[in-house]
Design a protein around this motif. Structure first.
Motif, mmCIF file in Angstrom:
data_model
loop_
_atom_site.group_PDB
_atom_site.id
_atom_site.type_symbol
_atom_site.label_atom_id
_atom_site.label_comp_id
_atom_site.label_asym_id
_atom_site.label_seq_id
_atom_site.Cartn_x
_atom_site.Cartn_y
_atom_site.Cartn_z
ATOM 1 N N CYS B 408 72.708 15.133 88.984
ATOM 2 C CA CYS B 408 71.602 15.508 90.175
ATOM 3 C C CYS B 408 70.416 16.019 89.502
ATOM 4 C CB CYS B 408 72.129 16.574 90.934
ATOM 5 S SG CYS B 408 72.999 15.586 92.388
ATOM 6 N N ALA B 409 70.446 16.955 88.546
ATOM 7 C CA ALA B 409 69.244 17.681 87.684
ATOM 8 C C ALA B 409 68.710 16.597 87.205
ATOM 9 C CB ALA B 409 69.566 18.599 87.122
ATOM 10 N N LEU B 410 69.274 15.714 86.243
ATOM 11 C CA LEU B 410 68.645 14.597 85.519
ATOM 12 C C LEU B 410 67.927 13.516 86.337
ATOM 13 C CD1 LEU B 410 71.420 13.550 82.961
ATOM 14 C CD2 LEU B 410 69.138 15.021 82.491
ATOM 15 N N LEU B 411 68.425 13.383 87.469
ATOM 16 C CA LEU B 411 68.052 12.132 88.394
ATOM 17 C C LEU B 411 66.525 13.035 89.070
ATOM 18 C CD1 LEU B 411 70.999 10.995 89.957
ATOM 19 C CD2 LEU B 411 69.095 9.516 89.157
ATOM 20 N N ILE B 412 66.789 14.179 89.485
ATOM 21 C CA ILE B 412 65.611 14.737 90.433
ATOM 22 C C ILE B 412 64.540 15.169 89.200
ATOM 23 C CG2 ILE B 412 64.999 16.683 91.764
ATOM 24 C CD1 ILE B 412 67.712 16.454 93.079
ATOM 25 N N ALA B 413 64.802 15.513 88.160
ATOM 26 C CA ALA B 413 63.933 15.884 87.157
ATOM 27 C C ALA B 413 63.109 14.665 86.714
ATOM 28 C CB ALA B 413 64.075 16.979 86.294
ATOM 29 N N GLY B 414 63.869 13.747 86.362
ATOM 30 C CA GLY B 414 63.247 12.498 85.991
ATOM 31 C C GLY B 414 63.503 12.561 84.696
ATOM 32 N N MET B 447 49.671 11.394 85.844
ATOM 33 C CA MET B 447 50.659 11.561 84.928
ATOM 34 C C MET B 447 51.057 12.929 84.951
ATOM 35 S SD MET B 447 50.349 10.168 81.379
ATOM 36 C CE MET B 447 51.364 10.533 79.878
ATOM 37 N N ALA B 448 49.934 13.794 84.899
ATOM 38 C CA ALA B 448 50.358 15.440 84.893
ATOM 39 C C ALA B 448 51.396 15.813 86.312
ATOM 40 C CB ALA B 448 49.288 16.419 85.044
ATOM 41 N N ALA B 449 51.040 15.180 87.263
ATOM 42 C CA ALA B 449 51.702 15.451 88.464
ATOM 43 C C ALA B 449 53.174 14.939 88.506
ATOM 44 C CB ALA B 449 50.847 15.049 89.762
ATOM 45 N N LEU B 450 53.297 13.930 87.807
ATOM 46 C CA LEU B 450 54.726 13.418 87.635
ATOM 47 C C LEU B 450 55.630 14.096 86.711
ATOM 48 C CD1 LEU B 450 53.988 10.933 89.401
ATOM 49 C CD2 LEU B 450 55.103 9.451 87.898
ATOM 50 N N ILE B 451 54.885 14.622 85.577
ATOM 51 C CA ILE B 451 55.695 15.246 84.318
ATOM 52 C C ILE B 451 55.888 16.702 84.667
ATOM 53 C CG2 ILE B 451 55.419 15.656 81.967
ATOM 54 C CD1 ILE B 451 54.451 12.829 81.797
#
Lengths: 114, 534
Positions: B408-414, B447-451
């Motif tokens: 879940c953590a990997l998925l949500i954090a991307g 990009m910043a808002a995604l990372i």
């Protein structure tokens, strides 16, 4: 007539918003009810305000909105009234439950210390 | 195509409606019958939505005219790739949450089963309808059921949060009505396609009023989608709701996103004349602010349930910011992100309850409510947790839960390798290279808002995970029945499938986005004359 209706909508909406911002649950409920009256009147008035217009077309008439009142806002307002009524009833139940469980009728504050 | 396929379009609304009605008639004491009906209905929905997903994967848009009236008089349901995708997500999440609830939560209060079915009916209806006022009606059906579900299990925290939730949503509904009636007053139609066709011909002096009406409508949707500053109600309500209810509530915020996506792209597309791209800046800016607020909320959350609620905010913000960019390829990436994040956040909400149970916080509340409501068959069933537990205090439970939590953590954090990373990549890649030219300055902000929220999520999830799995005092028994773990595993397996089959899935999402950005097919399908002799 437009002036009277728009004043009525304005007064209802204004009082509704003011009550909605009050701290106690009962005031919030009444505020929502007033606001929904204002909205219902507003929906109704979007069909155009006229007196004595026919509800439906007579025999052999061609349908333009000049001859009869627009039925769609009336249908919309009926639906909105029913839904608003049901949700207000539900809100009242939750309000009572909250009063019973928390012992206060504040929406998210608490009673002043005495 | 044959007639029965046409009728499938309305089936996702009819099936839960009939199941819910049957449950009301059956009464709330016959729990076995209710559970059977619920399983049958949600499983059937799963099949139906899978069929619709395949049927919708075609250039033409499928229309269902209720009563076979032409679109200008009657109500239409519309099935295109986007609505099929949303219905499928709702069905998957509904199935998982329902199976999860069978372990214990469905006994924690009255009328859980019918409310759950009506919730699914409202969701599917909102995704399928092609009419603004019908959208309002399905919104209300969905919200009314969600009020009940949010309060399910009772308790002070739930009632308090539920009160706020109901008031905020009633207010949003009133705004919705104002918006709808202004739009009707100017354009004279509530059919979305008809409205889109009339956008160009709106008189110049009326256009400002129409845009104001659409903006009010947008505010109503954005309250649902929890855009900053309209979303303060969300984390508290979702954290207080019981696990299966919270999982299903998490797709409710995506309904707001769906409505914005559908109506905004339809009405402010290329055919809109002077209103083209109206409000795009507000969407992007609002989305970015939501992401910022959500990231701070993720970092600040003290418990897992609030963390899950805050990640709903981040996901909403990301979607809004990406949609506001108005590029078909970016929207395609956003849709892929939406699918992954709905599944992952749903799984997280279910998982939170299992993890917290070991720490005996939710457990005592549950025990109290079951004492109050549990009657009848409950005694003969015995404790479901004792009968088929994966393992009582042995580390296998902790290991499975911990592994799922990590996923879940990997998925949500991307983070790679799961689909969250691919989705963020799919949003960013067309933004940074729009047709080979230099990227717009806004692209760097996005990009910043995604990372950056990914970093915040990793920090918060690692902290919460260490707290839950490593620091919990030894000897606390964690009982997790198979029935409860299977739904989480199903949702995570689907996320894994999205990762493996990322190519086809992204292709589907991009096709859906392209159809949304160029709605000519949609308009032709809805406004065309009905075929005779059906």
């Amino acid at each position: 007539m437009e002036l009277v209706v728009s004043l009525a909508i304005g007064v209802l909406a204004g009082s509704g918003v003011w009550l909605l911002l009050r701290p106690r649950t009962f005031q919030v409920t009444i505020g929502l009810a007033l606001l929904s009256y204002a909205v219902n009147l507003f929906i109704f008035s979007t069909g155009g305000l006229r007196t004595g217009a026919d509800a439906i077309l007579g025999r052999g008439e061609v349908g333009t909105l000049a001859e009869f009142t627009d039925p769609v806002p009336q249908a919309l307002v009926l639906t909105a009234i029913v839904i608003g009524f049901a949700t207000t009833a539900l809100l009242l139940v939750v309000l009572l439950a909250a009063r019973g469980l928390t012992g206060t009728d504040h929406v998210d504050g608490r009673e002043r210390e005495r | 195509m044959t007639a029965w396929i046409d009728h499938l379009v309305i089936a996702p609304i009819i099936v839960p409606m009939l199941a819910g009605a049957a449950m009301v008639i059956a009464g709330s004491d016959r729990r076995r019958l209710l559970a059977g009906l619920g399983i049958a209905s949600t499983a059937l929905l799963l099949l139906l939505s899978a069929t619709l997903l395949v049927v919708a994967d075609a250039p033409e848009v499928r229309i269902y005219r209720l009563g076979d009236w032409p679109a200008s008089f009657g109500i239409v349901l519309v099935l295109d790739r986007l609505s099929a995708m949303m219905v499928a997500l709702a069905s998957v999440l509904g199935f998982a949450a329902f199976v999860f609830s069978l372990a214990r939560w469905h006994r924690a209060g009255a009328h859980f089963h019918p409310l759950f079915q009506f919730q699914l009916m409202g969701l599917n209806g909102a995704f399928l309808t092609g009419d603004l006022f019908n959208l309002f009606v399905f919104f209300e059906a969905m919200l009314a059921a969600s009020y009940g579900l949010a309060l399910h299990g009772s308790g002070t925290a739930r009632v308090r949060a539920g009160l706020h939730y109901i008031v905020v949503n009633l207010l949003a509904s009133l705004l919705f009505l104002i918006g709808v009636s202004v739009v009707y007053g100017i354009a004279g139609t509530l059919n979305m396609a008809d409205l889109a066709a009339r956008m160009r011909d709106v008189a110049a002096e009326d256009r400002a009023l129409l845009e104001a009406g659409l903006a009010v409508l947008g505010v109503a949707f954005l309250v649902k989608a929890a855009m900053w500053p309209l979303g303060f109600w969300l984390p508290g309500t979702y954290a207080a709701a019981s696990a299966p209810a919270a999982a299903i509530l998490s797709i409710l915020s995506k309904v707001g996103i769906y409505a914005v996506l559908r109506i905004w792209l339809l009405l402010s597309g290329d055919g809109a004349g002077a209103s083209a791209a109206f409000g795009a800046t507000a969407l992007t800016a609002g989305g970015l602010l939501t992401v910022a607020f959500g990231s701070v909320a993720v970092l600040a959350s003290q418990d897992l349930a609030r963390l899950a609620g805050a990640s709903v905010l981040v996901s909403s913000g990301t979607l809004l910011a990406a949609i506001g960019m108005g590029q078909a390829a970016v929207t395609g990436g956003a849709l892929f992100y939406l699918a992954g994040s709905v599944l992952a956040i749903g799984a997280l909400f279910l998982l939170v309850e299992l993890v917290e149970r070991g720490r005996d916080i939710g457990a005592d509340v549950l025990a109290v409510t079951r004492e109050a409501f549990g009657t009848g068959e409950q005694e003969e069933d015995g404790e479901p947790g004792e009968r088929d537990a994966i393992g009582v205090p042995i580390p296998a439970t902790v290991a499975t839960l911990g592994g799922s939590f990590l996923a879940c953590a990997l998925l949500i954090a991307g983070l790679p390798p799961l689909s969250g990373f691919l989705a963020k990549f799919a949003i960013l890649s067309p933004l940074l290279a729009p047709g080979g030219g230099a990227p717009r300055p806004m692209a760097w902000v996005i990009m910043a808002a995604l990372i950056l929220p990914g970093l915040a999520t990793v920090v918060a999830m690692v902290r919460a995970g260490m707290d839950a799995f490593w620091a919990s005092p030894a000897g606390t028994p964690q009982r997790v029945s198979v029935v409860e773990f299977l739904p989480v595993a199903l949702l995570l397996a689907l996320c894994a499938a999205l990762t493996v089959a990322a190519g086809p899935a992204l292709g589907y999402a991009t096709a859906a986005a392209e159809a949304l950005h160029a709605p000519a097919n949609y308009l032709r399908a809805v406004l065309g004359t009905p075929e005779g002799g059906r």
